[in-house]
Design a protein around this motif. Structure first.
Motif, PDB file in Angstrom:
ATOM      1  N   TRP A   1      34.358  44.058  42.947  1.00 38.77           N
ATOM      2  CA  TRP A   1      33.504  43.493  41.904  1.00 38.77           C
ATOM      3  C   TRP A   1      32.690  42.095  42.560  1.00 38.77           C
ATOM      4  O   TRP A   1      31.489  41.841  42.692  1.00 38.77           O
TER       5      TRP A   1
ATOM      6  N   ASP B   1      26.723  42.357  41.590  1.00 38.17           N
ATOM      7  CA  ASP B   1      26.672  41.480  40.489  1.00 38.17           C
ATOM      8  C   ASP B   1      26.560  39.835  40.935  1.00 38.17           C
ATOM      9  O   ASP B   1      26.060  39.082  40.395  1.00 38.17           O
TER      10      ASP B   1
ATOM     11  N   LYS C   1      32.990  43.146  33.585  1.00 39.86           N
ATOM     12  CA  LYS C   1      32.782  43.878  35.055  1.00 39.86           C
ATOM     13  C   LYS C   1      33.051  45.381  34.726  1.00 39.86           C
ATOM     14  O   LYS C   1      33.455  45.729  33.998  1.00 39.86           O
TER      15      LYS C   1
END
Length: 508
Positions: free
Chosen positions: A177, A182, A328
């Protein structure tokens, strides 16, 4: 997607062999040297007769040998337990008793004569000697899947510290992640390495750094404690990515050098560990107008962080309290009232986290594990003890600790909300609200611990001016009746404001 964090490190190290991986105040280690050291130590560990998955406690500060020990442990299928050098002896003994590590690697001097330890203790002298004789090592059975990667002991402010068991796949999901779309973090850059390894926030810098060919600019604890040293060193580090608590950023902003003018390469701020206030975000946007600021949220029990959002100037201009992000991938957030799910936009309750980041439980503590962890829709879930609200878009808003909510004169009061309201005053730099209890355990009034913009000659006059500046900005029942002015707040070893210490001091 990362298949295995250990083999991914080795691949990155081979591709960046001549690049500096670790820089502790000018003492540098290349990726090639780091990989060689981890292989040498792993080869030695493999011959020590430790059982598979038997934990190894690693004791030290910010030395590169900490990272070498972590990676060597993982390469030989052992979870590591990071413990800071300045840990209190009762805490250290509690960790030893709970974890029963198979070995202690003492990067710093270990107080063997002051605690009861049954495992062999490898001294720094022995460690240096082992690493000085290179050995080849082929990674055949590293930590993987549901194997434990690390056990991190919580701060233990109430009772004994709990050992949070984080698996390889928990950690892998977090790293994927962090290095994914992101955040869009660049590769081969410089990360600030300030949070201690005993604080899970450290995983937000050292793993993304070492899997992206980047350099960790490590700052030892004694430098952080010395403002003169810290502020002199900071502009020379050529930082690109800041990872830390908002309180640490507030501390750095005491230095005029902490600005885009003198630190133009600093383009990313990643926050976790405590609330990022509007005031801190606004000051940072003024200091670093071209940097991206990310607010994240997550308890140790859910592997560092599980939600994040970029903080925009619009949020800072219009929010009383900043959001903590969208979940997430692999995580589901829900809001509960006791054992009843009440997830609806705008409805406040306890934040429940379920999915691939949720830890396996607390080490050798089935009772506390059963209270905090459960299965939800076939996935592991964790009761955070944090109050929160999800909006219609799935954006999470943190409303403070459930145990920091009090009843005052019939009103439910959130201490973090009081703090956020107080910091709307232009006369206040930082504030903390704490309750004053009577003998019956009831809250009689609120006390404001305040760092003012300038220390007052006349505290009573400043209190009056603060009250006037907050008219219409704070609910009357939330206005503290007592103001205490400070130069600074006590801080935990993890760089957070020690709220419970302030509450304790107010109620002596």
């Amino acid at each position: 997607m990362t298949k295995n964090i250990v083999t991914s490190f080795d691949e990155c190290a081979r591709a960046n062999a001549s690049r500096v991986a670790y820089d502790e105040m000018g003492t540098t280690t290349t990726y090639g040297a780091l990989q060689a050291a981890t292989n040498t130590l792993a080869a030695w560990l493999a011959k020590q007769g430790l059982a598979t998955q038997e934990p190894i406690l690693v004791f030290g500060d910010h030395q590169v040998q900490m990272i070498e020990s972590f990676l060597a442990a993982l390469k030989t299928n052992h979870p590591y337990i990071p413990v800071a050098t300045d840990s209190a002896l009762p805490r250290l003994q509690s960790i030893l008793d709970t974890a029963q590590p198979g070995m202690v690697i003492a990067v710093d001097d270990f107080p063997s004569d002051q605690v009861k330890v049954t495992a062999p203790v490898i001294t720094r002298e022995q460690l240096d000697k082992i690493i000085a004789t290179p050995q080849a090592f082929t990674v055949t059975a590293p930590v993987s899947g549901d194997d434990l990667a690390y056990v991190l002991f919580t701060s233990g402010t109430t009772g004994s510290p709990k050992g949070v068991e984080v698996s390889h796949d928990n950690l892998r999901a977090f790293i994927d992640w962090m290095l994914g779309p992101d955040f869009k973090l660049p590769h081969q850059v410089n990360y600030l390495g300030q949070p201690p390894y005993s604080f899970d926030l450290s995983n937000m810098y050292w793993w993304p750094a070492l899997l992206s060919g980047s350099t960790i600019k490590a700052i030892p604890h004694d430098v952080v404690e010395n403002f003169g040293q810290l502020f002199t060193a900071l502009p020379k580090l050529d930082l690109n990515i800041f990872v830390g608590t908002p309180s640490f950023a507030d501390m750095l902003m005491l230095s005029p050098a902490f600005s885009e003018k003198q630190m133009g390469g600093l383009k990313f701020f990643l926050f976790c560990g405590e609330e990022l206030t509007v005031k801190t975000a606004r000051n940072l946007q003024q200091r670093f107008p071209h940097a991206k600021i990310f607010n994240t949220y997550g308890p140790t029990e859910a592997t560092v962080a599980i939600s994040g959002v970029e903080i925009t100037p619009e949020m800072v201009a219009h929010c009383d309290r900043l959001p903590v992000g969208y979940a997430k991938s692999g995580i589901k957030l829900s809001i509960w009232n006791g054992d009843q799910e009440i997830t609806e936009p705008g409805k406040q309750g306890e934040i429940i986290i379920s999915g691939d980041s949720v830890a396996q439980g607390y080490m050798n503590n089935s009772e506390k594990t059963a209270k905090a962890f459960f299965t939800l829709n076939g996935q592991r879930a964790y009761r955070t003890g944090d109050a929160g609200v999800l909006d219609a878009d799935g954006l999470l808003h943190h409303k403070g600790r459930m145990d920091f909510q009090i009843k005052l004169h019939g009103f439910r009061v959130e201490l973090d909300e009081v703090r956020a309201s107080l910091e709307k005053s232009p006369l206040i730099k930082q504030a903390v609200a704490v309750p004053k209890y009577n003998r019956d355990g009831k809250v009689t009034h609120l006390i404001a611990d305040v760092i003012p913009q300038s220390q007052p000659d006349d505290p009573a006059a400043l209190t009056k001016a603060i009250r006037e500046s907050l008219q219409g900005l704070i609910m009357p029942y939330m206005m503290p009746t007592q103001f205490v002015y400070r130069d600074s707040f006590p801080m935990s070893a993890n760089g957070k404001i020690a709220i419970k210490q302030l509450i304790s001091e107010a109620n002596k």
